[in-house]
Design an enzyme around this catalytic site. Sequence first.
Site, PDB file in Angstrom:
ATOM      1  N   HIS A 239      -2.055   0.319  -9.543  1.00 34.11           N
ATOM      2  CA  HIS A 239      -2.620  -0.614  -8.557  1.00 34.11           C
ATOM      3  C   HIS A 239      -3.290  -1.791  -9.283  1.00 34.11           C
ATOM      4  CE1 HIS A 239      -4.402  -0.926  -4.233  1.00 34.11           C
ATOM      5  NE2 HIS A 239      -4.179  -2.129  -4.755  1.00 34.11           N
TER       6      HIS A 239
ATOM      7  N   GLU B 223      -3.256   8.045  -4.206  1.00 32.75           N
ATOM      8  CA  GLU B 223      -3.472   7.147  -5.341  1.00 32.75           C
ATOM      9  C   GLU B 223      -4.778   7.518  -6.021  1.00 32.75           C
ATOM     10  OE1 GLU B 223      -2.342   2.975  -4.645  1.00 32.75           O
ATOM     11  OE2 GLU B 223      -4.281   2.489  -5.536  1.00 32.75           O
TER      12      GLU B 223
ATOM     13  N   ARG C  31       0.854  -1.184   0.000  1.00 32.85           N
ATOM     14  CA  ARG C  31       0.000   0.000   0.000  1.00 32.85           C
ATOM     15  C   ARG C  31       0.890   1.234   0.000  1.00 32.85           C
ATOM     16  NH1 ARG C  31      -3.363  -2.719  -1.589  1.00 32.85           N
ATOM     17  NH2 ARG C  31      -5.445  -3.158  -0.789  1.00 32.85           N
TER      18      ARG C  31
HETATM   19  O1  3PY Z   1      -5.819  -7.395  -3.129  1.00 35.39           O
HETATM   20  C1  3PY Z   1      -5.361  -6.276  -2.867  1.00 35.39           C
HETATM   21  O2  3PY Z   1      -5.646  -5.674  -1.818  1.00 35.39           O
HETATM   22  C2  3PY Z   1      -4.468  -5.617  -3.817  1.00 35.39           C
HETATM   23  O3  3PY Z   1      -4.159  -4.477  -3.655  1.00 35.39           O
HETATM   24  C3  3PY Z   1      -3.921  -6.386  -4.991  1.00 35.39           C
HETATM   25  O4  3PY Z   1      -3.014  -5.603  -5.693  1.00 35.39           O
END
Ligand code: 3PY
Length: 331
Positions: free
Chosen positions: A296, A277, A248
């Site tokens: 993402h 983001e 993250r």
């Molecule tokens: O599954 C998730 O939380 C993701 O961010 C995959 O990239």
Amino acid sequence: MPTKMKPPVLICVPQYNNHEVKNELIEQCLSRLRSWFQVVLLDDIEQNPNIKEDIVGVVTQSPIQPRLYKLLTSLPNVRVYSNHGMGVDHLDLKYAKAKGIRVGNTRNVVSDSTADLAITLMLVSTRKILQGVSMAMENEHPDFVCPSLLSANVKNKTLGVVGMGDIGFKIALRAMAFGMKILYHNRRRRSNEEDLVKATFYPRLQDMLPETDVLVIACPCTEQTINLISTEEFRLMKKTSLLVNIGRGKIVDTDALVKALQTNEIQSAALDVTEPEPLPRGHPLLTMPNVIVTPHSGGYTIETCLKVCDLLIENLKCGLEGKAMPSEILL
Ligand SMILES: O=C(O)C(=O)CO
């Protein structure tokens, strides 16, 4: 006999609501959802705000736009959040707990595609693939030792994994096949995984950083991991090192990262997740030649999206029926 009403479920996932980007895969997921639920899209709420009262489940995904946060707290009868993806840091878990809302995620089904992306980011960055593509597109053929394309092998380099969960482990497995040495930092020691990838455990992140060539962030975002990688951590890293973040954005202090890259504290970064983001146009991280940013997209393969869809449906069904959910976040 009257057919039983399907429970109304709000789909708070942007691409399911964006009619311009709808494609076969999204239609397939929506159709699977429609077999069990009355699917409510954001447009339906705009047209008929009263429907909010009926909604009992919500499908969520990271990141959530601020206007949707407000919407989530205006649904009086929700009983389940079923998250499309593994990380649930974008959800207000305290609110969910207080309201008795059960929360499910799609644990482990995104791991392979996210691990693949982490390795892709590492190789694209270390092998300067984007620079090579630009040159080929311009019909330029570099001399054998063109300095801007001269790159490094990953074999015999050291990968430092932050977070040896399912994704971290799968990244380590792949890296082992490339002949990399594996180190990891985790809240607790993972002896089984450690043996399988011949990894060395570092209880203190700070001790691992000076030994690492490629640092991969694969841990969840929690109060303990926000800004885990900041000025001091960059100072401890090798000047030749690469940071890969598929966890993250908030786990890395963005300003400190920009500074570390500008002052050559580290060599490069490859980021599937950022804070904020998406990054605003013109953000320094989008203008540096030694930084790669993807949107993402760790879980964005056809196979993963379909598995995610099936698991989030199971979570919703079980959660709404008061049964054990296949992948529940215990609040
Ligand atoms: O599954 C998730 O939380 C993701 O961010 C995959 O990239």
